[in-house]
Each structure stands twice: as structure tokens, then as C-alpha cells.
Scaffold this motif. Structure first.
Motif, short mmCIF file in Angstrom:
data_model
loop_
_atom_site.label_atom_id
_atom_site.label_comp_id
_atom_site.label_asym_id
_atom_site.label_seq_id
_atom_site.Cartn_x
_atom_site.Cartn_y
_atom_site.Cartn_z
N ALA A 41 0.90 -1.19 0.06
CA ALA A 41 0.05 -0.07 0.16
C ALA A 41 0.96 1.18 0.10
N LEU A 42 0.48 2.40 -0.55
CA LEU A 42 1.12 3.47 -0.47
C LEU A 42 0.10 4.80 -0.29
N ILE A 43 0.78 5.65 0.64
CA ILE A 43 -0.01 6.85 0.76
C ILE A 43 0.82 7.89 -0.09
N VAL A 44 -0.05 8.71 -0.99
CA VAL A 44 0.60 9.79 -1.95
C VAL A 44 -0.36 10.95 -2.06
N PRO A 45 0.46 12.15 -2.32
CA PRO A 45 -0.42 13.46 -2.38
C PRO A 45 -1.14 13.55 -3.75
N HIS A 46 -2.09 14.59 -3.83
CA HIS A 46 -2.89 14.65 -5.00
C HIS A 46 -2.98 16.21 -5.27
N ALA A 47 -1.93 16.76 -5.18
CA ALA A 47 -1.69 18.39 -5.72
C ALA A 47 -1.45 18.20 -7.20
N GLY A 48 -1.30 19.52 -7.77
CA GLY A 48 -0.86 19.80 -8.96
C GLY A 48 0.76 19.04 -9.04
N TYR A 49 1.20 18.74 -10.14
CA TYR A 49 2.33 17.92 -10.30
C TYR A 49 3.39 18.87 -9.98
N GLN A 50 3.38 20.22 -10.24
CA GLN A 50 4.32 21.15 -9.81
C GLN A 50 4.53 21.17 -8.30
N TYR A 51 3.49 20.98 -7.76
CA TYR A 51 3.65 21.12 -6.45
C TYR A 51 3.87 19.87 -5.43
N SER A 52 3.21 18.60 -5.67
CA SER A 52 3.23 17.24 -5.18
C SER A 52 3.90 16.18 -5.83
N GLY A 53 4.06 16.60 -7.34
CA GLY A 53 4.53 15.45 -8.19
C GLY A 53 5.95 14.82 -7.57
N ALA A 54 6.80 15.49 -7.02
CA ALA A 54 8.01 15.08 -6.67
C ALA A 54 7.82 13.90 -5.63
N ILE A 55 7.00 14.28 -4.82
CA ILE A 55 6.83 13.38 -3.53
C ILE A 55 5.93 12.28 -3.74
N ALA A 56 4.93 12.56 -4.80
CA ALA A 56 4.25 11.37 -5.46
C ALA A 56 5.30 10.33 -6.12
N ALA A 57 6.03 11.04 -6.85
CA ALA A 57 7.13 9.94 -7.48
C ALA A 57 7.83 9.32 -6.67
N THR A 58 8.13 9.69 -5.33
CA THR A 58 8.90 8.87 -4.58
C THR A 58 8.40 7.81 -4.08
N ALA A 59 7.00 7.96 -3.87
CA ALA A 59 6.36 6.72 -3.78
C ALA A 59 6.04 5.45 -4.79
N TYR A 60 5.82 6.15 -6.01
CA TYR A 60 5.62 5.36 -7.07
C TYR A 60 6.98 4.90 -7.37
N ALA A 61 8.06 5.27 -7.35
CA ALA A 61 9.42 4.78 -7.71
C ALA A 61 9.90 3.52 -6.55
N SER A 62 9.10 3.37 -5.42
CA SER A 62 9.23 2.35 -4.73
C SER A 62 8.73 1.18 -5.16
N LEU A 63 7.87 1.55 -6.42
CA LEU A 63 7.38 0.08 -7.08
C LEU A 63 8.03 -0.70 -7.78
#
Length: 267
Positions: A41-63
Motif C-alpha cells: 500500500a502507498l499513501i501519496v499526495p494529489h496536488a498539481g504535479y508542480q507542487y506534489s509530483g516529486a513527492i508522489a514520484a518517490t512513492a511510485y518509484a518504490s514500486l
């Protein structure tokens, strides 16, 4: 006849152009820190990519390690536009993004359709961004997959946990919880509160308050499920909009947290 849910926030939260979106997501994934995990399971943010995309990418890169086995994604996010009781399934069979189509998993729909907290609503999903913004990342890191999008309104953590239990599956099923953290606080205040929120999640202590995470109901449900299934949370990234693309007078907090088996390196 196939019912299609078209993108609502392409060109707003992320690029509407396929090539630009593909490049942007790949750039974010390549820059992300690498974590050797196999998340359930992942918890990921959902703002515009310029704001939270890098943080979301850290979660998805763990896959990276787990991606080859993942065939289904259970995606839960808060309903921002339409007030509802319980959890809402879409009426659509397919969600589209500039990167292509993703089929809604009919087997998973049938697995929970009988539960009293489940309803079907086209209106709830029509403009909801918390689920949509996750799809280009999932399309970029996974192979062929189906998904089950659930928008959460007024529900209890126990109701969410029951749904997760019904959909749990094995390593072929990934659970994604879409949530930002604190909203519109001064930078230092947000940092302090977000660290406390994350520590509670890492210790599997709920309830997380709704003003500390907009997806708190889903997070609380995941915490219950994680305790039952023996998952350990790992903090991958914690920042806010003041760190990425915004001013620091009013910021929104973002965390990437992965839940998997094994020792806790995130506490």
C-alpha cells in the motif's frame, strides 16, 4: 456499451499533452530517491504535479521491484466536489488520461457492491482530481493493470477497512491512498503538524484528524487494515508546497509512505 470517464484536470493539475506528460512523469520518477521495498500500500499526495509530483514520484518509484507482479490497483481518495455518504464507485467502465485508457476492474466492483457503505455515482467521480492525478504515475510504472477507484465521503475508518479487506488480494493487488496533509498553514507550523501526523501513521495510531490529512478517513482505514495484515509503514518523503513550488506563508503538506512486510525503517 462502454462508459468512459474523461480527464477532468488534464491541463490544470498535470499536462494535457501526452508527450509532455510522459516526459514530466519520467523526469520526476528518475529524480526520486530509490527505496528497496515491495509495497502493498502507498499513501501519496494529489496536488498539481508542480507542487506534489516529486513527492508522489518517490512513492511510485518504490514500486520498481513489485511492479511486474501488480495487476490491480485499489485507489481511494477523498471526494472534494460532491458530498456523499460512504464510498462511491464510478458508473464508468474506463478512465482515460493523455497516456491512454485504464479499465475499471469489474471483479473488484462485484466483490464490494453488496456492502451497505458502497454506492455508484457518476457525479462524484466526474470532476474528482484526487483519483485522476494518480493514474499517469500508475500508467508509467506498471504494466497492464485494472483499477478500482473509490471516492470517500462521510464514512468511518471501519467501513473503509472492511472494503480494503474485501479487496486485499495478494501481491497482484496494490492499494493506493490519495491524501495531502495539512492545508494553508504557515511553513513552520505545517512542518510541525505534518511531522506529528506522519509519526502517528508510522506508529499505526489512528484516528488521524481530517484537518491534518484530507484523506484521513482512508488513511485511518488503512491503518486498521495494516494492523490486521501485519504491514509496516516506511516514510519515503515529507515536504510541502513551500519546498517545491509555492510561497511559505500558506503551504500544503505532502507525504509519501509505503506499507510493506518487514522491519520499520521509517520510524
Amino acid at each position: 456499451m462502454t462508459t468512459i470517464r474523461s480527464p477532468a484536470v488534464a491541463g490544470l493539475f498535470y499536462p494535457a499533452d501526452e508527450q509532455q506528460l510522459r516526459q514530466d512523469v519520467q523526469f520526476l520518477l528518475e529524480k526520486a530517491d530509490r527505496h528497496d521495498l515491495k509495497p502493498k500500500a502507498l499513501i501519496v499526495p494529489h496536488a498539481g504535479y508542480q507542487y506534489s509530483g516529486a513527492i508522489a514520484a518517490t512513492a511510485y518509484a518504490s514500486l520498481r521491484t513489485a511492479a511486474a507482479n501488480i495487476q490491480r490497483v485499489v485507489l481511494l481518495g477523498p471526494a472534494h466536489r460532491v458530498a456523499i455518504h460512504g464510498l462511491a464507485l464510478p458508473s464508468a467502465d474506463v478512465f482515460t488520461t493523455p497516456l491512454g485508457d485504464v479499465n475499471v476492474d469489474t471483479d473488484l466492483v462485484n466483490a464490494i457492491a453488496h456492502l451497505p457503505q458502497i454506492s455508484i455515482s457518476r457525479a462524484v467521480h466526474a470532476l474528482e482530481h484526487s483519483l485522476e492525478v494518480q493514474l499517469p504515475f500508475l500508467q508509467s510504472v506498471l504494466n497492464e493493470f485494472t483499477f478500482l477507484p473509490l471516492a470517500i465521503g462521510m464514512a468511518s475508518a471501519e467501513e473503509v477497512a472492511e472494503v480494503l479487506d474485501s479487496l486485499w488480494g495478494d501481491e497482484e493487488t496494490l492499494i493506493v491512498i490519495s491524501s495531502d496533509l495539512s492545508h494553508f498553514l504557515p511553513y513552520a507550523t505545517a512542518q510541525h503538524i505534518d511531522i506529528q501526523t506522519v509519526q502517528s501513521i508510522l506508529q499505526l495510531q489512528q484516528p488521524i484528524a481530517s484537518d491534518h490529512a484530507c484523506g484521513s478517513i482512508a488513511i485511518n482505514g488503512l491503518i486498521i487494515a495494516a494492523q490486521k495484515h501485519g504491514l509496516i509503514p516506511h516514510l519515503l518523503d515529507l515536504r510541502n508546497s513551500g519546498d517545491t513550488a509555492g510561497t511559505r506563508d500558506q503551504v500544503v503538506g505532502y507525504a509519501a509512505i509505503a506499507f510493506g512486510q518487514g522491519s520499520n525503517h521509517g520510524g
